[in-house]
Design a protein around this motif. Sequence first.
Motif, PDB file in Angstrom:
ATOM      1  N   GLU A  76      -4.045   3.164   6.194  1.00  0.00           N
ATOM      2  CA  GLU A  76      -4.612   4.589   5.797  1.00  0.00           C
ATOM      3  C   GLU A  76      -4.324   5.495   7.225  1.00  0.00           C
ATOM      4  OE1 GLU A  76      -8.081   5.806   3.562  1.00  0.00           O
ATOM      5  OE2 GLU A  76      -5.869   5.570   2.827  1.00  0.00           O
ATOM      6  N   LEU A 107       0.520   3.907  -2.890  1.00  0.00           N
ATOM      7  CA  LEU A 107       0.012   5.105  -2.665  1.00  0.00           C
ATOM      8  C   LEU A 107       0.768   6.474  -2.986  1.00  0.00           C
ATOM      9  CD1 LEU A 107      -2.452   6.546  -0.828  1.00  0.00           C
ATOM     10  CD2 LEU A 107      -0.742   6.398   1.055  1.00  0.00           C
ATOM     11  N   VAL A 147     -13.329   2.488   3.839  1.00  0.00           N
ATOM     12  CA  VAL A 147     -12.369   1.498   4.203  1.00  0.00           C
ATOM     13  C   VAL A 147     -12.522   1.307   5.890  1.00  0.00           C
ATOM     14  CG1 VAL A 147      -9.876   1.308   4.614  1.00  0.00           C
ATOM     15  CG2 VAL A 147     -10.573   2.370   2.776  1.00  0.00           C
ATOM     16  N   SER A 148     -12.913   2.057   6.582  1.00  0.00           N
ATOM     17  CA  SER A 148     -13.183   2.049   7.985  1.00  0.00           C
ATOM     18  C   SER A 148     -14.390   0.956   8.064  1.00  0.00           C
ATOM     19  CB  SER A 148     -13.611   3.166   8.657  1.00  0.00           C
ATOM     20  OG  SER A 148     -14.088   3.144   9.664  1.00  0.00           O
ATOM     21  N   PRO A 157      -8.795   3.555  -2.180  1.00  0.00           N
ATOM     22  CA  PRO A 157      -8.065   2.488  -1.544  1.00  0.00           C
ATOM     23  C   PRO A 157      -8.773   1.256  -1.788  1.00  0.00           C
ATOM     24  CG  PRO A 157      -8.946   3.892   0.156  1.00  0.00           C
ATOM     25  CD  PRO A 157      -9.183   4.724  -1.103  1.00  0.00           C
ATOM     26  N   TYR A 209       0.864  -1.261   0.000  1.00  0.00           N
ATOM     27  CA  TYR A 209      -0.103  -0.144  -0.105  1.00  0.00           C
ATOM     28  C   TYR A 209       0.848   1.254  -0.018  1.00  0.00           C
ATOM     29  CZ  TYR A 209      -3.909   3.170   0.891  1.00  0.00           C
ATOM     30  OH  TYR A 209      -4.741   4.354   0.862  1.00  0.00           O
ATOM     31  N   CYS A 228      -8.682   7.762   7.785  1.00  0.00           N
ATOM     32  CA  CYS A 228      -9.236   6.649   7.227  1.00  0.00           C
ATOM     33  C   CYS A 228     -10.231   6.798   6.689  1.00  0.00           C
ATOM     34  CB  CYS A 228      -9.197   5.347   8.061  1.00  0.00           C
ATOM     35  SG  CYS A 228      -9.900   3.792   7.561  1.00  0.00           S
ATOM     36  N   ARG A 229     -10.415   6.662   5.334  1.00  0.00           N
ATOM     37  CA  ARG A 229     -11.683   7.060   4.543  1.00  0.00           C
ATOM     38  C   ARG A 229     -12.756   6.048   5.002  1.00  0.00           C
ATOM     39  NH1 ARG A 229      -8.208   8.291  -1.021  1.00  0.00           N
ATOM     40  NH2 ARG A 229      -6.797   7.061   0.303  1.00  0.00           N
ATOM     41  N   ARG A 249      -1.575   8.091   5.853  1.00  0.00           N
ATOM     42  CA  ARG A 249      -2.316   9.171   5.501  1.00  0.00           C
ATOM     43  C   ARG A 249      -2.548  10.040   6.715  1.00  0.00           C
ATOM     44  NH1 ARG A 249      -7.121   8.703   3.560  1.00  0.00           N
ATOM     45  NH2 ARG A 249      -6.969  10.716   2.476  1.00  0.00           N
TER      46      ARG A 249
END
Length: 298
Positions: free
Chosen positions: A264, A219, A275-276, A227, A215, A271-272, A268
């Motif tokens: 994530e 990324l 994805v969560s 993602p 990842y 976390c989007r 980053r």
Amino acid sequence: MARTYNSYGGHSTLSLIPDFLLTDAPDFGKAISELTVTFHFPTSGPARKSLEQLCTSFHANRTSLPKVVFRRSREQASIDVASDLLDGSDWEARRGLSLPVFTAGVKETLAALQFLKSRLTAKDNFSLDAFLSHCQCREASLPTTDEALAQLKTVLEQRHAAIRAAMSPWERLGVDWRDYHPNARQILDDPFFWEQANDFSPHGNDTGADLLSDYRSWLKRNPTGEPLDFYRNLITRWGFSLDAPDSTARSVMDEAAVALAFAELKLRGECRPKVSERARQAADRQRQEALQAVDWPH
């Protein structure tokens, strides 16, 4: 370290080699503060069900070794070599202490260290010749009996334990925080989330460790990418189907879903939602499986 097509980590015998070679070593310079040698072991038997593609990719990559990477800005070097010292099919069965494996492992490590000559230059602050000479001289001190190896293991483990005991839980992690988002340590503020040798931490298991590495690379190429697209492609590359009913495949995909959410956060700083949500669903399934397990040691 050692790697097979479906596992990666240390070994009770091979992991003694670094401390053995560095016994009584002087300071060789600051250009290298971390050096990792990884043996890639072939698997002669058939791959596990649903891991056939992963097995094929691993063995194809193995033919391109050795590979040497020197990251000057990080003071890190890594050497990956193809080794026939062990077979991946009996990896689990041969994790015990073994004098033949240790002796052969030292010799293969010494040969692998020679590849550093292709990356370091005279401008680097590291006495490579002195380092290689020191390691070669240590070969004369190889244990010759099982009892001597067991005693060496005890001495090295005691020395290592004393060093670790003086560290804080965060120092013991050995994490280079430059690899992560500036806020990641504050968000994931317990060392557990960062443990690399704990099967239950997000990236401590084989699935999580591989996903985090992949990842990070993805990324960099797709900073605004989705993602879950990465997740789907990775699962397919691993030889799984997203709707696979097989419990082993489902377990690996759930581990990957949890690992992606924490990747994530680490890379980053957030976390989007999609994805969560997938990670929460995976964690719920894992929890239910654990509650239903019979005689599960954990």
